[in-house]
Structures are given as C-alpha cells and as structure tokens.
Design a protein around this motif. Structure first.
Motif, mmCIF file in Angstrom:
data_model
loop_
_atom_site.group_PDB
_atom_site.id
_atom_site.type_symbol
_atom_site.label_atom_id
_atom_site.label_comp_id
_atom_site.label_asym_id
_atom_site.label_seq_id
_atom_site.Cartn_x
_atom_site.Cartn_y
_atom_site.Cartn_z
ATOM 1 N N GLY A 31 -7.130 -6.234 31.810
ATOM 2 C CA GLY A 31 -6.168 -7.202 32.309
ATOM 3 C C GLY A 31 -5.883 -8.359 31.385
ATOM 4 N N ASN A 32 -6.050 -8.161 30.076
ATOM 5 C CA ASN A 32 -5.799 -9.221 29.109
ATOM 6 C C ASN A 32 -4.450 -9.067 28.432
ATOM 7 O OD1 ASN A 32 -8.477 -10.805 28.789
ATOM 8 N ND2 ASN A 32 -9.120 -8.664 28.772
ATOM 9 N N PRO A 33 -3.854 -10.163 27.976
ATOM 10 C CA PRO A 33 -2.661 -10.061 27.131
ATOM 11 C C PRO A 33 -3.043 -9.513 25.762
ATOM 12 C CG PRO A 33 -3.397 -12.336 27.239
ATOM 13 C CD PRO A 33 -4.239 -11.561 28.224
ATOM 14 N N GLY A 34 -2.081 -9.178 24.966
ATOM 15 C CA GLY A 34 -2.350 -8.631 23.643
ATOM 16 C C GLY A 34 -3.101 -9.597 22.748
ATOM 17 N N ASN A 35 -3.782 -9.047 21.751
ATOM 18 C CA ASN A 35 -4.468 -9.891 20.769
ATOM 19 C C ASN A 35 -3.449 -10.738 20.022
ATOM 20 O OD1 ASN A 35 -7.059 -8.790 21.345
ATOM 21 N ND2 ASN A 35 -6.584 -7.022 20.068
ATOM 22 N N PRO A 36 -3.782 -11.999 19.720
ATOM 23 C CA PRO A 36 -2.776 -12.918 19.182
ATOM 24 C C PRO A 36 -2.527 -12.813 17.686
ATOM 25 C CG PRO A 36 -4.864 -14.052 19.451
ATOM 26 C CD PRO A 36 -5.060 -12.667 19.990
ATOM 27 N N GLY A 37 -3.262 -11.934 16.989
ATOM 28 C CA GLY A 37 -3.192 -11.998 15.529
ATOM 29 C C GLY A 37 -4.078 -13.139 15.070
ATOM 30 N N PHE A 38 -3.662 -13.860 14.056
ATOM 31 C CA PHE A 38 -4.517 -14.938 13.549
ATOM 32 C C PHE A 38 -4.660 -16.054 14.583
ATOM 33 C CE2 PHE A 38 -5.036 -19.105 11.537
ATOM 34 C CZ PHE A 38 -6.273 -18.908 10.932
ATOM 35 N N ASN A 39 -5.924 -16.402 14.834
ATOM 36 C CA ASN A 39 -6.251 -17.536 15.704
ATOM 37 C C ASN A 39 -7.537 -18.140 15.147
ATOM 38 O OD1 ASN A 39 -7.399 -19.190 17.782
ATOM 39 N ND2 ASN A 39 -6.158 -18.127 19.314
ATOM 40 N N PRO A 40 -7.526 -19.399 14.719
ATOM 41 C CA PRO A 40 -8.706 -19.967 14.052
ATOM 42 C C PRO A 40 -9.938 -20.054 14.932
ATOM 43 C CG PRO A 40 -7.069 -21.677 14.517
ATOM 44 C CD PRO A 40 -6.409 -20.357 14.779
ATOM 45 N N THR A 41 -9.779 -19.958 16.253
ATOM 46 C CA THR A 41 -10.940 -20.024 17.145
ATOM 47 C C THR A 41 -11.578 -18.652 17.360
ATOM 48 O OG1 THR A 41 -9.678 -19.713 19.191
ATOM 49 C CG2 THR A 41 -9.892 -21.970 18.358
ATOM 50 N N TRP A 42 -10.906 -17.574 16.908
ATOM 51 C CA TRP A 42 -11.422 -16.222 17.128
ATOM 52 C C TRP A 42 -12.290 -15.798 15.934
ATOM 53 C CZ3 TRP A 42 -8.555 -11.933 20.125
ATOM 54 C CH2 TRP A 42 -8.056 -12.439 21.336
ATOM 55 N N THR A 43 -13.371 -15.083 16.231
ATOM 56 C CA THR A 43 -14.252 -14.558 15.185
ATOM 57 C C THR A 43 -14.143 -13.041 15.052
ATOM 58 O OG1 THR A 43 -16.076 -14.443 16.787
ATOM 59 C CG2 THR A 43 -15.906 -16.444 15.434
ATOM 60 N N ASN A 44 -13.260 -12.436 15.828
ATOM 61 C CA ASN A 44 -13.058 -10.988 15.781
ATOM 62 C C ASN A 44 -11.581 -10.724 16.060
ATOM 63 O OD1 ASN A 44 -14.327 -8.283 15.614
ATOM 64 N ND2 ASN A 44 -13.579 -8.068 17.704
ATOM 65 N N ASP A 45 -10.982 -9.722 15.404
ATOM 66 C CA ASP A 45 -9.565 -9.442 15.596
ATOM 67 C C ASP A 45 -9.248 -8.999 17.016
ATOM 68 O OD1 ASP A 45 -9.003 -10.086 12.973
ATOM 69 O OD2 ASP A 45 -9.134 -8.011 12.257
ATOM 70 N N ASN A 46 -10.186 -8.241 17.625
ATOM 71 C CA ASN A 46 -9.973 -7.760 18.988
ATOM 72 C C ASN A 46 -10.624 -8.722 19.983
ATOM 73 O OD1 ASN A 46 -8.935 -5.725 20.796
ATOM 74 N ND2 ASN A 46 -11.041 -5.082 21.154
ATOM 75 N N TRP A 47 -10.114 -8.763 21.200
ATOM 76 C CA TRP A 47 -10.616 -9.683 22.229
ATOM 77 C C TRP A 47 -12.082 -9.449 22.574
ATOM 78 C CZ3 TRP A 47 -12.367 -8.639 27.285
ATOM 79 C CH2 TRP A 47 -12.339 -7.274 27.647
ATOM 80 N N LEU A 48 -12.554 -8.182 22.402
ATOM 81 C CA LEU A 48 -13.920 -7.812 22.769
ATOM 82 C C LEU A 48 -14.532 -6.922 21.694
ATOM 83 C CD1 LEU A 48 -16.282 -7.527 24.870
ATOM 84 C CD2 LEU A 48 -15.068 -5.512 25.745
ATOM 85 N N LYS A 49 -15.787 -7.205 21.372
ATOM 86 C CA LYS A 49 -16.587 -6.314 20.537
ATOM 87 C C LYS A 49 -17.926 -6.140 21.228
ATOM 88 C CE LYS A 49 -18.167 -5.521 15.796
ATOM 89 N NZ LYS A 49 -18.086 -6.019 14.390
ATOM 90 N N SER A 50 -18.233 -4.889 21.613
ATOM 91 C CA SER A 50 -19.457 -4.598 22.353
ATOM 92 C C SER A 50 -20.343 -3.650 21.559
ATOM 93 C CB SER A 50 -19.137 -3.950 23.702
ATOM 94 O OG SER A 50 -18.474 -4.837 24.560
#
Length: 282
Positions: A31-50
C-alpha cells in the motif's frame, strides 16, 4: 546476565549475512506510493530491504524452514514515510525489536503507539488480528521481527510493549522475553512458548558468558558491530545456531556509532532443543 561457566562448550554454526535471502518487494504490495528516486533521507533505493533468516514470502527453502520454535526472523529496513499496510496474522507469537528509528504500530485491538531504539513489542495473534507497521519519521527505521510458533492454537489476541532502557543492556544480557507459564522469572515480554530472549549492547572488548543448559538451543543475531562467539567471528547481520551444552562466550570485537554510543549489539533467543534443528544448506 552472567551465569557460572561450565566445563563444556556447545557447537556454534555461523550463518553469514551472505546466506540470508534479501527481499525488496515493490511498494504497491503493502500500500505504498512509488519509490521517489533520489531522496537524501533514504539509505536504500527501494522502500523496504529485508533479510530473511528462514523461509518466508517469496523465499522457499525446505533446507531452511525454522530453528526449533523460531519460524521467522526478518531484519527489516523501512525508509521514511513508508509502511506495511494493514494485514492479518493468526496463531503466532510475534516479537518486534526496534534497532533504529521509530516504529508506529496500530492494530484491530485498538492499540496505537510509537517505539524507538531498544524497545520491544509483542503480539499474540491467536484467533486473528489485523495490524500495520509504519515509519512516519524522517530517518530510516530498522527492526527485527521474529515469529514464534505458540504452545497452542486459538489463543486470545494480545499486545504489549516495553520502552528500552540502554542501561539495562549495556555490557550485560537484558532478559526481555520469557514463557508466560514460567513463574520463576519476570520479564517485560511474556509469550505463550518456552523461549527466552536477551539483548545486549557491548563496548569494545567487553565479554559475556551464558551457560546453555541441557535440552536447550539458541539462535543469536549480531545486529551491529561484530562479536566472537566461542572464538567464531560474527559481523553485522551475521547470525549463529548454538546447539549442545555449556558456556557461550561472547566478546565485542567490532563496534559502530549508534544512538547510545560506540557499541556492538546482539539479540539472543534460547529455546527447547529440537534434534536436527537448523539449516542443512551451510
């Protein structure tokens, strides 16, 4: 927690990070929107890494389905403003330990709360419960979620939590989880299974000893930094299966900067021994 060392040592089987299955599902699945591309607060390109320690979701490995009553251990990294949307569970004891960031939990029992580093929550799914888990903050959220097979099915759903205290886990094992039917201990989390859970944050060179009793086995995750377990090295994300009887000697050999100092960080689950437990693909 330090116990009297025994004269024997159990078997340590290292589960290296490279043997964990890495899952990065598309955002829409929860239920998430698409990944935003570059975002300085993100440490991974995808919303989730498990990182999956046992078979789960799209990872099917009959040689790695569980370890005793441990059925799932997922090391999840959730980026800011993303979530696991509302979904169901039943007949499982679910324990979530927060490593970094803030986790917001909401469920069909009417619970809603946010918990930070070192906190733990549990949920008896029992006859059925719906819940969601969100990172509403501005920095990544990392948590370890573990599913434990309960002692019986059809239990009444229940939720509880404990806000972590770094002093209780600094250079010692903090006993966080125990069996609700065991009157000999009082821990912040009590579940419907014969299992004990411990956490520790260790400064460089600090040592712990845990005596693994007859008829018990353990699974340990190195969350941050690095440790040796009876001389065998674990780095960040590595785990180990501990079987047999005797002294488990843990020493911090690598540390990293954390919210509570420069530390190594471990999570240990101890349960009834099941002959033949563990991965057969190592």
């Amino acid at each position: 927690m330090t116990t009297t060392p025994s004269m024997t040592f159990p078997n340590i089987r290292v589960v290296p990070n490279e043997k964990l299955y890495v899952s990065e599902p598309p955002p829409y699945m929860f239920g998430n929107p698409g990944n935003p591309g570059f975002n300085p607060t993100w440490t991974n390109d995808n919303w989730l890494k498990s990182r999956f320690h046992f078979s789960f979701a799209e990872y099917h490995n009959p040689r790695n389905s569980n370890f005793g009553v441990l059925r799932v251990m997922n090391d999840d990294l959730v980026q800011p403003e993303r979530m696991f949307g509302t979904h169901p569970h039943r007949d499982m004891e679910i324990i979530t330990y927060i490593v970094d960031g803030e986790l917001t939990h909401e469920d069909s029992m009417g619970t809603k709360e946010s918990l930070g580093r070192g906190s733990i929550q549990f949920m008896t799914a029992g006859t059925g419960v719906m819940h969601s888990e969100a990172n509403d903050g501005e920095k990544p959220l990392r948590f370890i979620q573990t599913w434990i097979v309960p002692s019986e099915r059809g239990l009444t759903p229940n939720y509880g939590s404990f806000r972590g205290d770094p002093d209780l886990r600094r250079n010692q094992l903090h006993h966080l989880v125990s069996n609700v039917k065991d009157p000999s201990v009082a821990t912040p989390v009590q579940i419907n299974q014969d299992l004990d859970g411990f956490v520790s944050e260790l400064e460089q060179g600090e040592k712990l000893t845990y005596d693994l009793a007859q008829g018990r086995q353990a699974y340990m995750l190195c969350i941050e930094g690095g440790v040796t377990v009876n001389g065998k090295q674990l780095h960040k994300y590595d785990a180990c299966e501990i079987t047999g009887t005797g002294s488990v000697e843990i020493e911090a050999t690598e540390t990293e900067e954390t919210e509570h100092g420069t530390l190594a960080h471990i999570l240990l689950f101890v349960m009834a021994a099941v002959p033949g437990s563990g991965r057969s693909d190592l």
